[in-house]
Design a protein around this motif. Sequence first.
Motif, PDB file in Angstrom:
ATOM      1  N   ILE A 179     -28.875 -26.402 -19.825  1.00 13.74           N
ATOM      2  CA  ILE A 179     -27.505 -26.668 -19.529  1.00 13.74           C
ATOM      3  C   ILE A 179     -27.170 -27.000 -21.084  1.00 13.74           C
ATOM      4  O   ILE A 179     -27.448 -28.145 -21.619  1.00 13.74           O
ATOM      5  CB  ILE A 179     -27.272 -27.946 -18.772  1.00 13.74           C
ATOM      6  CG1 ILE A 179     -27.517 -27.524 -17.267  1.00 13.74           C
ATOM      7  CG2 ILE A 179     -25.864 -28.554 -18.955  1.00 13.74           C
ATOM      8  CD1 ILE A 179     -27.540 -28.674 -16.356  1.00 13.74           C
ATOM      9  N   PRO A 181     -23.688 -30.874 -15.958  1.00 13.64           N
ATOM     10  CA  PRO A 181     -24.729 -31.243 -15.420  1.00 13.64           C
ATOM     11  C   PRO A 181     -24.650 -31.849 -14.088  1.00 13.64           C
ATOM     12  O   PRO A 181     -24.926 -33.004 -13.973  1.00 13.64           O
ATOM     13  CB  PRO A 181     -25.153 -32.131 -16.489  1.00 13.64           C
ATOM     14  CG  PRO A 181     -24.255 -32.560 -17.226  1.00 13.64           C
ATOM     15  CD  PRO A 181     -23.256 -31.432 -17.249  1.00 13.64           C
ATOM     16  N   THR A 185     -17.610 -29.390 -20.612  1.00 13.13           N
ATOM     17  CA  THR A 185     -18.751 -30.052 -19.625  1.00 13.13           C
ATOM     18  C   THR A 185     -17.805 -30.918 -18.881  1.00 13.13           C
ATOM     19  O   THR A 185     -16.558 -31.013 -18.400  1.00 13.13           O
ATOM     20  CB  THR A 185     -19.620 -30.780 -20.716  1.00 13.13           C
ATOM     21  OG1 THR A 185     -20.825 -30.966 -19.846  1.00 13.13           O
ATOM     22  CG2 THR A 185     -18.967 -32.134 -21.381  1.00 13.13           C
ATOM     23  N   ALA A 190     -32.372 -27.759 -16.521  1.00 13.20           N
ATOM     24  CA  ALA A 190     -32.326 -27.657 -14.929  1.00 13.20           C
ATOM     25  C   ALA A 190     -33.261 -26.726 -14.213  1.00 13.20           C
ATOM     26  O   ALA A 190     -33.344 -25.668 -14.668  1.00 13.20           O
ATOM     27  CB  ALA A 190     -31.133 -27.189 -14.533  1.00 13.20           C
ATOM     28  N   VAL A 233     -29.755 -30.309 -21.221  1.00 18.84           N
ATOM     29  CA  VAL A 233     -30.593 -30.682 -20.003  1.00 18.84           C
ATOM     30  C   VAL A 233     -31.145 -29.385 -19.506  1.00 18.84           C
ATOM     31  O   VAL A 233     -30.749 -28.142 -19.293  1.00 18.84           O
ATOM     32  CB  VAL A 233     -29.623 -31.196 -18.842  1.00 18.84           C
ATOM     33  CG1 VAL A 233     -30.373 -31.795 -17.572  1.00 18.84           C
ATOM     34  CG2 VAL A 233     -28.567 -32.300 -19.519  1.00 18.84           C
ATOM     35  N   LEU A 263     -34.264 -32.268 -13.238  1.00 20.03           N
ATOM     36  CA  LEU A 263     -33.319 -32.310 -14.800  1.00 20.03           C
ATOM     37  C   LEU A 263     -34.135 -33.040 -15.624  1.00 20.03           C
ATOM     38  O   LEU A 263     -34.388 -34.309 -15.308  1.00 20.03           O
ATOM     39  CB  LEU A 263     -32.216 -33.118 -14.113  1.00 20.03           C
ATOM     40  CG  LEU A 263     -31.226 -32.224 -12.807  1.00 20.03           C
ATOM     41  CD1 LEU A 263     -30.532 -33.162 -11.941  1.00 20.03           C
ATOM     42  CD2 LEU A 263     -30.481 -31.098 -13.592  1.00 20.03           C
ATOM     43  N   SER A 284     -20.806 -25.356 -19.434  1.00 21.59           N
ATOM     44  CA  SER A 284     -21.836 -25.914 -18.397  1.00 21.59           C
ATOM     45  C   SER A 284     -21.651 -27.455 -17.885  1.00 21.59           C
ATOM     46  O   SER A 284     -21.032 -27.983 -18.662  1.00 21.59           O
ATOM     47  CB  SER A 284     -23.214 -25.849 -19.044  1.00 21.59           C
ATOM     48  OG  SER A 284     -23.409 -26.520 -20.048  1.00 21.59           O
ATOM     49  N   LEU A 306     -23.014 -26.504 -11.562  1.00 17.47           N
ATOM     50  CA  LEU A 306     -23.551 -26.595 -12.612  1.00 17.47           C
ATOM     51  C   LEU A 306     -22.843 -25.883 -13.736  1.00 17.47           C
ATOM     52  O   LEU A 306     -23.588 -25.242 -14.629  1.00 17.47           O
ATOM     53  CB  LEU A 306     -25.256 -26.091 -12.365  1.00 17.47           C
ATOM     54  CG  LEU A 306     -25.948 -26.926 -11.903  1.00 17.47           C
ATOM     55  CD1 LEU A 306     -27.306 -26.081 -10.995  1.00 17.47           C
ATOM     56  CD2 LEU A 306     -26.645 -28.136 -12.700  1.00 17.47           C
TER      57      LEU A 306
END
Length: 782
Positions: free
Chosen positions: A147, A168, A473, A193, A191, A205, A166, A131
């Motif tokens: 996220i 995902p 990311t 989480a 997102v 998620l 971050s 993550l």
Amino acid sequence: MLTQLRYLQMNGLEHIWSSSEGTSTEFFLAGAVLGSQVIRVRLLGGAEAVQVQEHLESSQPLTRYQLADGNPGTLPYHSWIVAKGDEQWPSRVNATDAQAILKPYLHEFAFSETALRLTHPLTEDERIFGLGERTADLNKRGHAFPIWNIDPHKGHNPQTETMYMSVPFYLGLSPISGRAYGILIDHTGRVEADMGKTNPAEASLTVQGDSLIAYFFTGPTQAAVMRQYTELTGRMSLPPRWTLGHHQCRWGYMSAQEVRQIAHTFRERNHPCDAIWLDIDYMNGYRNFTWNHDAFPNPKQLTDDLHAQGMHLVTIIDPGTKIDADYSVYQQGMEQNYFCRYQNGEIFIGVVWPGPCVFPDFSRNEVRTWWGNLYKEMLDQGVDAIWNDMDEPALTSILIPDEPEITTVKSNTMPDDVLHQAGGDQPTSPDGPPTLHKYYHNAYGMEMARATFEGLLRLRPNSRPFVLTRSGTAGMQRYAALWTGDNWSRFADILMGITMCINIGISGVPMVGVDIGGFWEDSNGELLVRFAQLAALLPFCRNHSAKDTLAQEPWAFGEPFESAYRTAIETRYRLLPYLYTLFHEAATTGTPIIRPLYYHYPQEQQACDVQDAFLVGDSLLTAPICEEGATNRSVYLPEGIWFDYWTGNTYPGAGWSTLEAPLERWPLLVRNNSILPTGPVMQYVDQRPTDPLTFTCYMVTDGLASYTHYEDDGSTLAYQNGAFASISVSCRVQDDFVTVAIEEQFDGYRPQREEYEVVIYVGGRMLQQRVKAGQGKMVVRL
Ligand code: GLC
């Protein structure tokens, strides 16, 4: 949960089901089995569902967009994260089998009017890792967080929810069964989480928007998950070998004279170093791609002088472009309409170091190309690599458009309604439709890194680019390495550095490091040394601190700290042959360079919980000192027997040992039945050929160890066409006889070397012998 599903038809690799339970609108699920181990399911509502509907009615193919790597692909939607289109996966299952494989996954999806959600069941013993950059415990089970990349408030700590970078993607591991799997949400907006915080029996998620795209990696081992995940999102290419050396940076190196002095002191005091980094002070008024010519009158001369000492120069670039009618980068970008605008067409203005700034829209090909080409002058001046910062993007405030007076409001990033143009105004453009910042946000730093990486590659086609970024990311490993941003000069940040870096590795980004010494506040001798001992075995190793803090170069606090710092960094330089081989493994298989203990010992419950030590490859275990004043610490050693790297003493595994850690050392252990390559200490990575190359074999009693060593020219892309050397070494101990076999394969590249040195620890003794290199196959009997 979706239960009433109706199978409709197949489209490309996708199988489409529909569902309308509980709502008046129809949702679709489109699933595909990619290869045999990667599964994708898309939950589509709103406008996405309308597209599917139209496609079903007309039998026209669904819109095809371009992939993140710039190649045309048949991925049925636009993604910055994914680097591989459907047509690039080998087809291993037939349609009937694919439907059967997909079915169990379909029931994990749910939707409401505003959000789409994937809910995945968790077994009691299951742990969650990855993550991206996260400060709290290594295991994210029981935590919930967004996220969403931000520049966190000064002084992040284990409670900080979200950081600069971050991903995902997470890896789930059940120590009881030893099974691992992975899940990626292909989404660059926010997102949510929830890793079993709300409901301990499930991870969820959640995204907003019209589609939720999930990839499932079936494992079953951690290594298999990492291979599958990086096959989809891409892998790091090999960086230039000098970037594995020690780097010196500081916010506050104010002139070329000061830089020369620092470089000179490194050489004079025998502290290995490969690069000096320039922070924002080298620029003219914080304008990107400019120099303050009073302080840096002749950049070319500076880089020439540094290169003559084996030093490289790296410069920082931020996305914020100063609004100044006389500044050519601003002029060009305005003329070409390259900067980000709100949905209503107003230009977006955010405040950063230079004051009011505009921001390149890196979602557009032509903007990335323009930005990448801006590096030409710097490269001509001899700058070696680029450091991207503030690329979340980070701001202090934004200027409100259309106000009669200048009005600013506090904001740490771009507003949701900035519109990134991507491929253009046409939703069916081959490069993807315009996207609101809300949905693009986490990709901004990665796309800036991409612009930089691709620019450097265009400008120096046969040299490996190197970019360091703060934000990114999933997939960013294709373009850049990462450092963990503005840490503090505190022991707690050494511990936090360990967990963050290993989790970032599990998030697919192998090259990562921390600011040695701590960024904010004053460091001190002991802390600096302990930081250096951590960083000595991190993939990226750079000393950096904030303006107006005490100097923290290796010699800053005098003895005994200076010598202890030197020992830590010399240890890194000795181990470079090993590290470089691990970089190659990461580049070819996606395996992290540094690994949590659970990576190799998933079924040892205690190993799964260790977060203050890590493995480097599968042979070395390092346990940095995270406490002030400590002169020893206890270390969990996984099953087997472990050798003390410093003394050759052995310790039993599957339990805890207390190991000595006087200032100049820290617990560093080598696994029994392993072979570790080392080289002589150098003042910079490519100072001399690695000669002799030493293979130390760690053997307790009878047994077999083997290792494959990797070498290449360290700077060009020739390795991609086979120009590398591989050396296989094995050591067998049987009935008091030791046989070491070395087999060289020098097809495309021949290392300069006279000798190998073979060292064997066996039965409490140490044996040593030298052999002439270059004979092809050598057998040493001792
Ligand atoms: C940011 C960076 C830091 C840098 C500073 C000035 O805080 O994280 O590394 O020194 O900006 O550019």
